[in-house]
Scaffold this motif. Structure first.
Motif, mmCIF file in Angstrom:
data_model
loop_
_atom_site.group_PDB
_atom_site.id
_atom_site.type_symbol
_atom_site.label_atom_id
_atom_site.label_comp_id
_atom_site.label_asym_id
_atom_site.label_seq_id
_atom_site.Cartn_x
_atom_site.Cartn_y
_atom_site.Cartn_z
ATOM 1 N N THR A 81 0.827 -1.218 0.000
ATOM 2 C CA THR A 81 0.000 0.000 0.000
ATOM 3 C C THR A 81 0.861 1.268 0.000
ATOM 4 O OG1 THR A 81 -1.619 -1.248 1.271
ATOM 5 C CG2 THR A 81 -1.899 1.127 1.245
ATOM 6 N N GLU A 82 0.346 2.293 -0.686
ATOM 7 C CA GLU A 82 1.042 3.581 -0.765
ATOM 8 C C GLU A 82 0.047 4.695 -0.464
ATOM 9 O OE1 GLU A 82 2.941 3.826 -4.588
ATOM 10 O OE2 GLU A 82 4.208 2.090 -4.136
ATOM 11 N N PRO A 83 0.554 5.914 -0.226
ATOM 12 C CA PRO A 83 -0.390 7.001 0.086
ATOM 13 C C PRO A 83 -1.485 7.152 -0.965
ATOM 14 C CG PRO A 83 1.863 7.701 0.494
ATOM 15 C CD PRO A 83 1.961 6.337 -0.110
ATOM 16 N N SER A 84 -1.160 6.967 -2.246
ATOM 17 C CA SER A 84 -2.206 7.171 -3.258
ATOM 18 C C SER A 84 -2.628 5.874 -3.946
ATOM 19 C CB SER A 84 -1.721 8.171 -4.313
ATOM 20 O OG SER A 84 -0.572 7.649 -4.931
ATOM 21 N N SER A 85 -2.225 4.751 -3.404
ATOM 22 C CA SER A 85 -2.620 3.473 -4.022
ATOM 23 C C SER A 85 -2.934 2.437 -2.948
ATOM 24 C CB SER A 85 -1.491 3.016 -4.966
ATOM 25 O OG SER A 85 -1.229 1.661 -4.868
ATOM 26 N N LEU A 111 0.482 1.635 -8.067
ATOM 27 C CA LEU A 111 1.566 2.037 -7.156
ATOM 28 C C LEU A 111 2.624 2.874 -7.871
ATOM 29 C CD1 LEU A 111 3.970 -0.093 -7.939
ATOM 30 C CD2 LEU A 111 2.882 -1.550 -6.291
ATOM 31 N N GLN A 112 3.255 3.764 -7.082
ATOM 32 C CA GLN A 112 4.211 4.733 -7.642
ATOM 33 C C GLN A 112 5.663 4.399 -7.298
ATOM 34 O OE1 GLN A 112 3.278 7.516 -9.571
ATOM 35 N NE2 GLN A 112 1.355 6.366 -9.568
ATOM 36 N N SER A 128 7.186 5.665 -1.373
ATOM 37 C CA SER A 128 6.636 5.682 -0.005
ATOM 38 C C SER A 128 5.597 4.588 0.137
ATOM 39 C CB SER A 128 5.919 7.001 0.275
ATOM 40 O OG SER A 128 6.794 8.058 0.096
ATOM 41 N N LYS A 129 5.580 3.953 1.275
ATOM 42 C CA LYS A 129 4.583 2.915 1.577
ATOM 43 C C LYS A 129 3.821 3.316 2.844
ATOM 44 C CE LYS A 129 5.679 0.043 -1.769
ATOM 45 N NZ LYS A 129 4.665 -0.348 -2.776
ATOM 46 N N SER A 130 2.535 2.982 2.875
ATOM 47 C CA SER A 130 1.705 3.391 4.024
ATOM 48 C C SER A 130 1.185 2.177 4.789
ATOM 49 C CB SER A 130 0.455 4.131 3.550
ATOM 50 O OG SER A 130 0.763 5.044 2.567
ATOM 51 N N PHE A 131 0.875 2.401 6.039
ATOM 52 C CA PHE A 131 0.174 1.407 6.890
ATOM 53 C C PHE A 131 0.903 0.065 6.936
ATOM 54 C CE2 PHE A 131 -3.585 3.647 4.764
ATOM 55 C CZ PHE A 131 -3.875 4.473 5.837
ATOM 56 N N ILE A 132 2.218 0.067 7.034
ATOM 57 C CA ILE A 132 2.917 -1.221 6.940
ATOM 58 C C ILE A 132 2.998 -1.894 8.315
ATOM 59 C CG2 ILE A 132 5.040 -2.391 6.179
ATOM 60 C CD1 ILE A 132 3.164 -1.004 3.979
ATOM 61 N N THR A 133 2.369 -3.062 8.414
ATOM 62 C CA THR A 133 2.383 -3.807 9.675
ATOM 63 C C THR A 133 3.814 -4.320 9.892
ATOM 64 O OG1 THR A 133 0.105 -4.443 9.251
ATOM 65 C CG2 THR A 133 1.239 -5.665 10.961
ATOM 66 N N GLN A 134 4.348 -4.117 11.106
ATOM 67 C CA GLN A 134 5.752 -4.370 11.425
ATOM 68 C C GLN A 134 6.673 -3.369 10.716
ATOM 69 O OE1 GLN A 134 3.596 -7.175 12.645
ATOM 70 N NE2 GLN A 134 4.396 -8.247 10.871
ATOM 71 N N ALA A 161 7.165 -2.922 -6.122
ATOM 72 C CA ALA A 161 7.493 -1.678 -6.832
ATOM 73 C C ALA A 161 7.357 -1.890 -8.341
ATOM 74 C CB ALA A 161 8.928 -1.268 -6.501
ATOM 75 N N ARG A 162 7.223 -0.783 -9.056
ATOM 76 C CA ARG A 162 7.181 -0.893 -10.521
ATOM 77 C C ARG A 162 8.608 -0.847 -11.055
ATOM 78 N NH1 ARG A 162 3.958 -1.213 -14.642
ATOM 79 N NH2 ARG A 162 2.001 -0.963 -13.508
ATOM 80 N N SER A 163 9.001 -1.910 -11.745
ATOM 81 C CA SER A 163 10.356 -1.988 -12.306
ATOM 82 C C SER A 163 10.359 -1.677 -13.796
ATOM 83 C CB SER A 163 10.941 -3.385 -12.086
ATOM 84 O OG SER A 163 10.073 -4.350 -12.654
ATOM 85 N N ASP A 164 9.179 -1.801 -14.431
ATOM 86 C CA ASP A 164 9.112 -1.606 -15.879
ATOM 87 C C ASP A 164 7.813 -0.868 -16.203
ATOM 88 O OD1 ASP A 164 11.417 -3.499 -16.923
ATOM 89 O OD2 ASP A 164 10.388 -4.528 -15.294
ATOM 90 N N PRO A 165 7.872 0.057 -17.147
ATOM 91 C CA PRO A 165 6.645 0.800 -17.456
ATOM 92 C C PRO A 165 5.591 -0.110 -18.059
ATOM 93 C CG PRO A 165 8.405 1.335 -19.005
ATOM 94 C CD PRO A 165 8.997 0.432 -17.993
ATOM 95 N N PRO A 166 4.302 0.259 -17.877
ATOM 96 C CA PRO A 166 3.274 -0.571 -18.495
ATOM 97 C C PRO A 166 3.438 -0.544 -20.022
ATOM 98 C CG PRO A 166 2.331 1.251 -17.220
ATOM 99 C CD PRO A 166 3.786 1.445 -17.218
ATOM 100 N N GLN A 167 3.277 -1.668 -20.659
ATOM 101 C CA GLN A 167 3.447 -1.708 -22.128
ATOM 102 C C GLN A 167 2.097 -1.709 -22.802
ATOM 103 O OE1 GLN A 167 5.711 -5.205 -22.997
ATOM 104 N NE2 GLN A 167 7.532 -4.421 -21.971
ATOM 105 N N GLU A 168 2.069 -1.095 -23.969
ATOM 106 C CA GLU A 168 0.812 -1.069 -24.715
ATOM 107 C C GLU A 168 0.373 -2.489 -25.042
ATOM 108 O OE1 GLU A 168 0.844 2.471 -27.555
ATOM 109 O OE2 GLU A 168 -0.490 0.965 -28.488
ATOM 110 N N GLY A 169 -0.889 -2.747 -24.866
ATOM 111 C CA GLY A 169 -1.413 -4.077 -25.208
ATOM 112 C C GLY A 169 -1.259 -5.084 -24.078
ATOM 113 N N ARG A 170 -0.569 -4.674 -22.996
ATOM 114 C CA ARG A 170 -0.438 -5.580 -21.849
ATOM 115 C C ARG A 170 -1.159 -4.962 -20.649
ATOM 116 N NH1 ARG A 170 4.813 -9.029 -21.152
ATOM 117 N NH2 ARG A 170 3.153 -10.163 -20.126
ATOM 118 N N PRO A 171 -1.673 -5.786 -19.737
ATOM 119 C CA PRO A 171 -2.360 -5.192 -18.572
ATOM 120 C C PRO A 171 -1.383 -4.349 -17.746
ATOM 121 C CG PRO A 171 -2.130 -7.585 -18.355
ATOM 122 C CD PRO A 171 -1.629 -7.236 -19.706
#
Ligand SMILES: Cc1cc2nc3c(=O)[nH]c(=O)nc-3n(C[C@H](O)[C@H](O)[C@H](O)COP(=O)(O)OP(=O)(O)OC[C@H]3O[C@@H](n4cnc5c(N)ncnc54)[C@H](O)[C@@H]3O)c2cc1C
Length: 397
Positions: free
Chosen positions: A137-141, A148-149, A164-170, A181-191
């Motif tokens: 979880t993140e502040p805006s996701s 996620l950002q 940034s991550k929010s509400f992390i238990t422990q 985390a996002r390691s690769d940008p979303p590609q056209e035609g892929r979810p």
């Protein structure tokens, strides 16, 4: 001819087996003598119970489903469900600590980690030498987790994480973090779920900054903290599963986690209803125990029935998981039912205790505050309904 099966020969799948009794019996005793007496005080202070968590590690509760070769108890999911219910019944905060450590952090490591990662990280988590956190979880996701950002930028054989991550238990107390985390940008035609990766990060990694623990409605001695990743560098050995394909693992981890949260709601609801039932038999108004008023007796009857239904649904989801069958819908149904009924039972217990239900000493108000999270964490009620409807409607396409 059919053989007549004696009643005592029958193994009823929803009852505790002899093996389970051998685990749950001593655990109940431990919870009653060591954990229950301090639950009210921990709720007031909000202090994280480090010593108790260490003891739980020694009892095997922090590696419940970890294979024995890594020092775990290698329990099946229905035993896990029974244990989570028992812990929730005495201390919701401790229950969330145990459930998230086992289902989320260890759950992800076990599902997606390599043998080397298992050997490096799992034994210390299973023994309780380290606690695990899982950061999605993140502040805006939140519900829309794929938005996620947090970014993981690859360079040579390293990834650099920022976000940034929010509400992390422990979030404060963990020694091992699984970070999505996002390691690769979303590609056209892929979810857009493509391009998301998971990383296992040491708690002492430079750039991993723990924020201030949140002041919460309930679960006050569970640690919930925002964390910041400021140029946290990990080698490619920290990558959990396939690069860009972690979202499938995330959904699987959440399915498993939801079984635990269902059991947590049931445990809290059960404990509150037990307190209310004893009280209703003792408390007299208009010359009779209040339990004998149908308004009270029927409330108790409805709730004990609903709690039993929720427990059976949770054990069913657990059995499907252990059988290697698809249990996404069953886990969401169990979570929706277990959490709603858990909160309802706590609320009804407050009502049955009248004014005393509103006073901390009687514990049911704490149980209600603790149970309320089960309708939010690991997917809100609304998200469970989205999953259930999507899964169910697939049958009619
Ligand atoms: C005590 C606590 C511990 C937590 N522990 C962890 C942890 O260890 N790791 C972690 O990663 N996260 C953790 N979380 C975060 C938790 O999983 C999220 O809070 C939860 O998933 C909801 O996300 P959100 O808070 O951003 O709410 P939002 O997603 O912003 O939702 C707000 C409201 O909108 C509704 N909503 C959103 N989308 C839809 C839709 N499509 N249809 C209908 N309604 C919708 C929601 O149901 C909710 O009612 C924790 C949270 C708490 C409070």
């Amino acid at each position: 001819m059919f053989r007549t099966i004696e009643q005592s020969d029958r193994q009823l799948w929803f009852e505790l087996s002899d093996d389970q009794k051998a685990i749950i019996g001593p655990l109940r005793e431990f919870l009653k003598t060591e954990i229950a007496p301090g639950a009210v005080e921990r709720d007031k202070s909000g202090d994280f119970p480090t010593e108790i968590v260490t003891q739980l590690g020694e009892l095997g509760v922090l590696g419940m489903q970890v294979p024995e070769c890594y020092g775990g108890a290698e329990l099946d999911t229905s035993t896990f469900v029974h244990i989570i219910e028992e812990i929730a019944a005495v201390d919701g905060s401790l229950c969330l600590t145990v459930a998230s450590h086992n289902s989320l952090c260890l759950g992800h490591l076990l599902a997606a980690g390599s043998e080397d990662q298992h050997a490096t990280y799992v034994p210390e988590l299973a023994s309780g030498k380290k606690l695990g956190a899982w950061a999605l979880t993140e502040p805006s996701s939140g519900s829309d987790a794929a938005s996620l950002q947090t970014r993981a930028v690859a360079k040579g054989n390293t990834f650099t994480l920022n976000g940034s991550k929010s509400f992390i238990t422990q979030g404060t107390v963990a020694g091992t973090y699984v970070v999505i985390a996002r390691s690769d940008p979303p590609q056209e035609g892929r979810p857009r779920t493509h391009g998301i990766s998971a990383f296992v990060i040491d708690g002492d990694s430079p750039g991993l900054i723990r924020g201030k623990p949140e002041q919460k409605l309930g679960l006050r001695s569970s640690d919930t903290t925002p964390i910041t990743l400021d140029n946290v560098v990990t080698s490619t050995e920290g990558l959990l599963g396939q690069r860009g394909e972690a979202f499938t693992d995330v959904l699987e981890v959440l399915d498993g986690g939801r079984i635990g949260i269902a059991a947590m709601g049931i445990g809290l609801g059960r404990a509150a209803l037990e307190i209310a039932s004893r009280y209703a038999l003792e408390r007299r108004q208009f010359g009779t125990p209040i339990a004998h008023f149908q308004a009270i007796g029927f409330k108790i009857a409805d709730l004990v029935t609903e709690l039993e239904a929720a427990r059976l649904m949770t054990l069913r989801a657990a059995a499907l998981k252990d059988a290697g069958r698809n249990y996404t819908m069953a886990a969401s149904q169990a979570k929706l039912k277990g959490s709603t009924v858990g909160v309802e039972a706590c609320d009804a217990a407050i009502q049955i205790l009248g004014g005393y239900g509103y006073i901390k000493e009687y514990e049911v108000e704490r149980m209600w505050r603790d149970a309320r999270l089960t309708r939010i964490g690991e997917g809100t009620d609304e998200i469970q309904r989205l999953i259930i409807s999507k899964e169910y409607l697939k049958r009619f396409h």
